[in-house]
Design an enzyme around this catalytic site. Structure first.
Site, PDB file in Angstrom:
ATOM      1  CD  GLU A   1       0.541   8.570   9.945  1.00 27.79           C
ATOM      2  OE1 GLU A   1       1.469   8.384   9.125  1.00 27.79           O
ATOM      3  OE2 GLU A   1       0.598   8.191  11.121  1.00 27.79           O
TER       4      GLU A   1
ATOM      5  CD  GLU B   1       1.019   3.624   8.333  1.00 24.89           C
ATOM      6  OE1 GLU B   1      -0.112   3.121   8.234  1.00 24.89           O
ATOM      7  OE2 GLU B   1       1.226   4.838   8.207  1.00 24.89           O
TER       8      GLU B   1
HETATM    9  N1  COA Z   1       7.947   4.960  -0.599  1.00 26.90           N
HETATM   10  C1  COA Z   1       8.886   4.902  -1.549  1.00 26.90           C
HETATM   11  N2  COA Z   1       8.600   4.745  -2.842  1.00 26.90           N
HETATM   12  C2  COA Z   1       7.310   4.647  -3.185  1.00 26.90           C
HETATM   13  C3  COA Z   1       6.283   4.716  -2.250  1.00 26.90           C
HETATM   14  C4  COA Z   1       6.639   4.885  -0.897  1.00 26.90           C
HETATM   15  N3  COA Z   1       5.727   4.996   0.074  1.00 26.90           N
HETATM   16  N4  COA Z   1       5.105   4.576  -2.873  1.00 26.90           N
HETATM   17  C5  COA Z   1       5.393   4.442  -4.174  1.00 26.90           C
HETATM   18  N5  COA Z   1       6.728   4.482  -4.371  1.00 26.90           N
HETATM   19  C6  COA Z   1       7.452   4.366  -5.630  1.00 26.90           C
HETATM   20  C7  COA Z   1       7.481   2.949  -6.128  1.00 26.90           C
HETATM   21  O1  COA Z   1       8.503   2.212  -5.472  1.00 26.90           O
HETATM   22  C8  COA Z   1       7.735   3.165  -7.582  1.00 26.90           C
HETATM   23  O2  COA Z   1       9.115   3.454  -7.770  1.00 26.90           O
HETATM   24  P1  COA Z   1      10.009   2.560  -8.773  1.00 26.90           P
HETATM   25  O3  COA Z   1       9.393   2.808 -10.120  1.00 26.90           O
HETATM   26  O4  COA Z   1      11.368   3.144  -8.612  1.00 26.90           O
HETATM   27  O5  COA Z   1       9.868   1.157  -8.323  1.00 26.90           O
HETATM   28  C9  COA Z   1       6.966   4.426  -7.891  1.00 26.90           C
HETATM   29  O6  COA Z   1       6.769   5.070  -6.636  1.00 26.90           O
HETATM   30  C10 COA Z   1       5.612   4.155  -8.505  1.00 26.90           C
HETATM   31  O7  COA Z   1       4.912   3.271  -7.660  1.00 26.90           O
HETATM   32  P2  COA Z   1       4.231   1.919  -8.146  1.00 26.90           P
HETATM   33  O8  COA Z   1       4.120   0.995  -6.972  1.00 26.90           O
HETATM   34  O9  COA Z   1       4.934   1.392  -9.351  1.00 26.90           O
HETATM   35  O10 COA Z   1       2.800   2.473  -8.584  1.00 26.90           O
HETATM   36  P3  COA Z   1       1.438   1.646  -8.596  1.00 26.90           P
HETATM   37  O11 COA Z   1       0.468   2.508  -9.313  1.00 26.90           O
HETATM   38  O12 COA Z   1       1.633   0.275  -9.110  1.00 26.90           O
HETATM   39  O13 COA Z   1       1.003   1.526  -7.052  1.00 26.90           O
HETATM   40  C11 COA Z   1       0.660   2.326  -4.816  1.00 26.90           C
HETATM   41  C12 COA Z   1       0.691   2.671  -6.323  1.00 26.90           C
HETATM   42  C13 COA Z   1       0.492   3.627  -4.047  1.00 26.90           C
HETATM   43  C14 COA Z   1      -0.524   1.378  -4.506  1.00 26.90           C
HETATM   44  C15 COA Z   1       1.972   1.615  -4.436  1.00 26.90           C
HETATM   45  O14 COA Z   1       3.061   2.411  -4.903  1.00 26.90           O
HETATM   46  C16 COA Z   1       2.148   1.424  -2.958  1.00 26.90           C
HETATM   47  O15 COA Z   1       1.567   0.510  -2.386  1.00 26.90           O
HETATM   48  N6  COA Z   1       2.988   2.253  -2.315  1.00 26.90           N
HETATM   49  C17 COA Z   1       3.266   2.166  -0.923  1.00 26.90           C
HETATM   50  C18 COA Z   1       2.104   2.667  -0.101  1.00 26.90           C
HETATM   51  C19 COA Z   1       2.380   2.518   1.375  1.00 26.90           C
HETATM   52  O16 COA Z   1       2.498   1.437   1.912  1.00 26.90           O
HETATM   53  N7  COA Z   1       2.498   3.657   2.059  1.00 26.90           N
HETATM   54  C20 COA Z   1       2.696   3.699   3.456  1.00 26.90           C
HETATM   55  C21 COA Z   1       4.142   3.749   3.783  1.00 26.90           C
HETATM   56  S1  COA Z   1       4.343   3.814   5.533  1.00 26.90           S
END
Ligand code: COA
Length: 256
Positions: free
Chosen positions: A112, A132
């Protein structure tokens, strides 16, 4: 600023969202800092183009902070949503073009934020999406409003209801990004575009963006009326006189 890196040089204002442990996820503090940084860059006469990116080579912004949202009630969610929307409006209404250098995950709020930018350039590893619904929520920082305007309603409906991740190449194919380059060339590409912009009249740039934005939902007649009045008003400005005179005198215009 705790979560942002700011730099200005050669007409550019660089804003880097720097929360790498959370893949640059946006909590309230990051949102507020970004709003202040944008206003600071907009007010800085030495800045003509703003480039917004995320730190590291993995994420632009991986979304709003899910851990923070888990604790929210409707009242807190409303305040969080409104502050994020205000920040995206500050980007969209900036008189100086804001270029998103999307260097990795641009999910949810990250997507966004990029949608509010005037120009999006992606690295090959960039991933876009509005996931979302996977969390039982909906986009709250303009995804349902801006995405359909950029890619069309049908494609936006699919992206938002499936929550699918979109590759950089797919984003290019559907018109979500202007260019895709290798990650090491991302900043160079943004600067190349920015340098072309910086040669031009800053007021004309601001007014062009304003006409495009203001007229989007208007009838063609109302949009043309707005455009022609803006066009005519420019003839009172020194910038316009300089631009037209420079051409006639066969010299480069001195706008800045
Ligand atoms: N909010 C809070 N923390 C987040 C985050 C978010 N949107 N996206 C990633 N993080 C954090 C993870 O919790 C992790 O923290 P931790 O090590 O303390 O657990 C760190 O960032 C690394 O993320 P991780 O998930 O381990 O990396 P990955 O390479 O395996 O996956 C993503 C990357 C982006 C696919 C995955 O982090 C993800 O799906 N994030 C959320 C995306 C999302 O739904 N965004 C929309 C929110 S409305």
């Amino acid at each position: 600023m705790k979560y942002l890196l700011l730099e200005t040089s050669e007409g550019f204002g660089f804003i880097t969202i720097n929360r790498p442990d959370s893949l640059n996820a946006m909590n309230s503090d990051v949102v507020n800092e970004l709003e202040s940084a944008l206003l600071q860059m907009i007010a800085n006469d030495e800045v003509g183009v703003i480039i917004l990116t995320g730190s590291g080579d993995k994420a632009f912004v991986a979304g709003a902070d899910i851990k923070a949202m888990q604790k929210m009630d409707p009242e807190k969610a409303l305040a969080f949503g409104k502050s994020g929307q205000k920040m995206t409006l500050t980007i969209e209404n900036s008189p100086k073009p804001v270029i998103a250098a999307v260097n990795g995950f641009a999910l949810g709020g990250g997507c966004e934020i990029s949608l509010a930018c005037h120009i999006r350039v992606a690295s090959e590893n960039a991933v876009f999406g509005q996931p979302e619904v996977l969390l039982g929520i909906i986009p709250g920082w303009g995804g349902t409003q801006r995405l359909p305007k950029i890619v069309g309603t049908g494609i936006a409906n699919e992206i938002i209801t499936t929550g699918s991740q979109i590759s950089a190449q797919e984003a290019y194919r559907i018109g979500l990004v202007n260019h895709v380059v290798t990650q090491d060339k991302l900043m160079d590409k943004c600067k190349e575009i920015g340098k072309k912009i910086l040669k031009n009249g800053p007021n004309a740039i601001a007014k062009s963006l304003n006409c495009i934005h203001e007229s989007f939902d208007k009838s063609i007649e109302a949009g043309l009326e707005y455009e022609v009045n803006t066009f005519a008003d420019l003839f009172e400005t020194e910038e316009t006189k300089e631009g037209l005179t420079a051409f006639v005198e066969k010299r480069p215009a001195n706008f800045r």
